[in-house]
Design an enzyme around this catalytic site. Structure first.
Site, PDB file in Angstrom:
ATOM      1  N   GLY B  68       1.703  10.037   2.223  1.00 14.41           N
ATOM      2  CA  GLY B  68       1.133  10.743   1.077  1.00 14.41           C
ATOM      3  C   GLY B  68       0.380  12.010   1.444  1.00 14.41           C
ATOM      4  O   GLY B  68       0.678  12.674   2.422  1.00 14.41           O
ATOM      5  N   SER B  69      -0.633  12.282   0.636  1.00 13.59           N
ATOM      6  CA  SER B  69      -1.344  13.566   0.663  1.00 13.59           C
ATOM      7  C   SER B  69      -2.069  13.827   1.976  1.00 13.59           C
ATOM      8  O   SER B  69      -2.428  12.911   2.719  1.00 13.59           O
ATOM      9  CB  SER B  69      -2.358  13.538  -0.480  1.00 13.59           C
ATOM     10  OG  SER B  69      -3.504  14.280  -0.174  1.00 13.59           O
ATOM     11  N   SER B  70      -2.329  15.113   2.225  1.00 12.74           N
ATOM     12  CA  SER B  70      -3.072  15.510   3.429  1.00 12.74           C
ATOM     13  C   SER B  70      -4.554  15.164   3.303  1.00 12.74           C
ATOM     14  O   SER B  70      -5.312  15.377   4.235  1.00 12.74           O
ATOM     15  CB  SER B  70      -2.889  17.004   3.681  1.00 12.74           C
ATOM     16  OG  SER B  70      -3.298  17.750   2.553  1.00 12.74           O
TER      17      SER B  70
END
Lengths: 423, 144
Positions: B68-70
């Site tokens: 997923g997201s950073s």
């Protein structure tokens, strides 16, 4: 990990306490990765401002403390000097001008502004967008970067041939102060070749097509490197922006090749280099339909919010929305927000696009998006969006139903209040 | 209660040093940071995740890695600040998200094991993680 004499001196305090803390973090991080060394970078995109309630307590003790704790993972509060590398702020929580419309607490926008004044003075360019490559930060071929934001990372690597891993809040803080990042992963040529093949049998032309293809790609290749060939048309900034964001959402795609279009693949042979396609996938009409269905999380056709601009829209995209809404009026029960970088919003305003969108009842927002801010118009139950990424994330984050479709389908739903879709 | 049987020894690579022990929480699914966990109570919130609703606070978290997201590292970083971080992290897929997340969570972390950790460790087993020595010792919970 091997350090140069300059890096050892930074670690030992030659550049002051903040640089030493930054180098300490980079060493811990590089060793965790198993990296052999660091690489110089002069292009950092990260998250530096304070814009969420969870940061408020730390921010009360000053902005040096926010940066020390959250951007450097330092227990000691160090005084933050001017940054060493060219650095920009990515998307943030609050729209600097439309914060009241977002329902943000006035104290929160004050905190965001205070933190932006602090980091701006130290050299952070406050682009405040998930698409820095649209507003002046366009990495050159082979440039070593330290970027956060999965949709920006995949654009940097795949579309531009810049080199970055998916960095985080702490590693970008450390990179900004030292001009260094671990030399690992996508910084190395040998890790950039393709290892999955996708044959595109159904024509891909429109934005909707590119979003569906991206979503398919991520779902099938996960974190691998796809090489796409076949019936692909309309390869440009906007389609690759949508494709990459979708692929990074459904999988974890950080790099891809489209032979003849992307810079590290003049041919499929170039794209694979010493690798081979360990898996072959075919994108056909059935796969396309399956992706379209997967992206729908709604059952109620009565729509009350249209979310456009994920990733942040280009000037042409804003212009197209203005043209579609020209002289029309949104359904009274529907809110429509368009998201675009602040710099592009200024051009859109000058071009008359903002006025036309607002005359129809829509709003043109900047700096943020509903998934990042977790702020939607009050009472929203059912959203429609032309973004595969937003359709993937927003329903889960905001606990709403979500429709995904083309821009035309979204505008139509905005005007009638009813979702009819594209199939 | 763990049985008194001899613990199984698994060797691996140190990612973050230190020693911890506790009860294992095992999943073969990757975990999201942003949008995947509640950083205030250390629970998994991703709706389609097999651990949804369960807390990893104080547990030996055994999982494939990050997705997923950073924002992954920032969210796990906040679990430490909020006192609800896992006691240790054992994972199989090294990515920048995973490595940075482990570093800023500052709990013992290991990877590159000489055995399949998903076969060798079950939820509820008692696990001793000695990241300095590159060893984990697994004691099976009562037969299940």
């Amino acid at each position: 990990m091997q350090l140069t004499d300059t890096e050892k001196a930074m670690r030992d305090g030659s550049g002051g306490e903040a640089v030493a803390a930054a180098m300490d973090l980079l060493i811990r991080y590089g060793e965790a990765l198993g990296a052999e060394r660091l690489v110089e970078t002069d292009n950092v995109a990260g998250a530096f401002n304070a814009s969420t309630p969870s940061v408020r307590k730390i921010a009360e003790r000053g902005m040096d403390e926010v940066f020390s704790r959250l951007n450097l993972d330092s227990d000691r509060t160090v005084e933050i000097p001017r940054l060493a590398a060219r650095t920009c702020q990515l998307i943030t929580g609050i729209d600097d001008q439309n914060w009241a419309l977002q329902g943000a607490d006035p104290q929160m926008i004050e905190m965001q502004r205070a933190s932006e004044a602090f980091v701006g003075q130290r050299g952070v360019n406050l682009m405040a967008t998930c698409t820095p490559y649209q507003v002046g930060n366009v990495p050159t071929f082979g440039e070593h970067c330290a970027w956060m934001e999965s949709s920006a990372v995949v654009y940097c690597n795949g579309a531009l041939g810049g080199r970055t891993n998916v960095e985080g809040k702490e590693s970008t803080g450390a990179a900004a102060l030292t001009g260094r990042i671990p030399y690992w992963g996508y910084h190395l040529t040998r890790n950039r070749y393709g290892n999955r093949h996708i044959r595109v049998d159904v024509p891909v032309r429109s934005m909707l097509d590119w979003g569906l293809l991206g979503y398919f790609t991520g779902e099938r290749v996960e974190e691998n490197i796809p090489v796409l060939e076949g019936a692909l048309a309309g390869v440009d900034l906007v389609t690759l922006k949508h494709f990459g964001a979708a692929a990074a959402s459904s999988g974890g795609v950080e790099m891809y090749h489209i032979p003849g279009h992307t810079p590290e693949a003049r041919s499929a042979e170039d794209a694979f280099g010493p690798n081979r396609a360990e898996e072959q996938h075919v994108y056909d009409a059935a796969a396309r339909k399956q992706m379209y269905e997967t992206l729908q999380s709604a059952t109620d056709r009565k729509v009350d919010f249209i979310m456009l601009g994920c990733p942040h829209n280009s000037i042409e995209q804003v212009g197209r929305i203005a043209a579609l809404l020209d002289g029309k009026r949104l359904h009274p029960d529907v809110a429509l927000w368009v998201h675009t970088p602040r710099a592009i919003r200024t051009v859109a305003e000058r071009s008359g696009y903002v006025a036309r969108i607002e005359a129809a009842g829509g709003k043109v927002m900047s700096d943020t998006c509903p998934a990042i801010s977790r702020r939607l118009p009050p009472g929203v139950r059912v959203i429609a969006t032309d973004s595969a990424k937003q359709a993937h994330y927003l329903p889960a984050i905001a606990k709403v139903q979500g429709w995904f479709g083309s821009l035309d389908a979204c505008i139509e739903a905005g005007l009638t209040g009813i979702w009819t879709g594209d199939f | 209660m763990p049985t008194l049987s001899t613990p199984t020894l698994i060797r691996g690579r140190r990612v973050v040093g230190g020693r911890a022990e506790g009860e294992a929480l095992v999943t073969t699914q990757t975990i999201s940071g942003w949008g995947g966990i509640n950083e205030r109570d250390g629970s998994i919130i991703e709706r389609r995740h097999e651990l949804v609703g369960q807390s990893f606070a104080g547990k030996i978290l055994v999982f494939p890695g990050a997705k997923g997201s950073s924002g992954w590292s920032a969210f796990f970083h906040m679990t430490r600040i909020n006192g609800v971080a896992p006691a240790a992290m054992l994972f199989t897929r090294t990515t920048t998200k995973m490595a940075l997340g482990a570093v800023v969570t500052r709990v013992p972390a290991m990877t590159d094991f000489d055995a399949d950790i998903f076969e060798s460790i079950r939820t509820g087993d008692h696990v001793v993680v000695d990241a300095e020595a590159g060893e984990i010792h697994v004691t099976r919970a009562r037969a299940n």
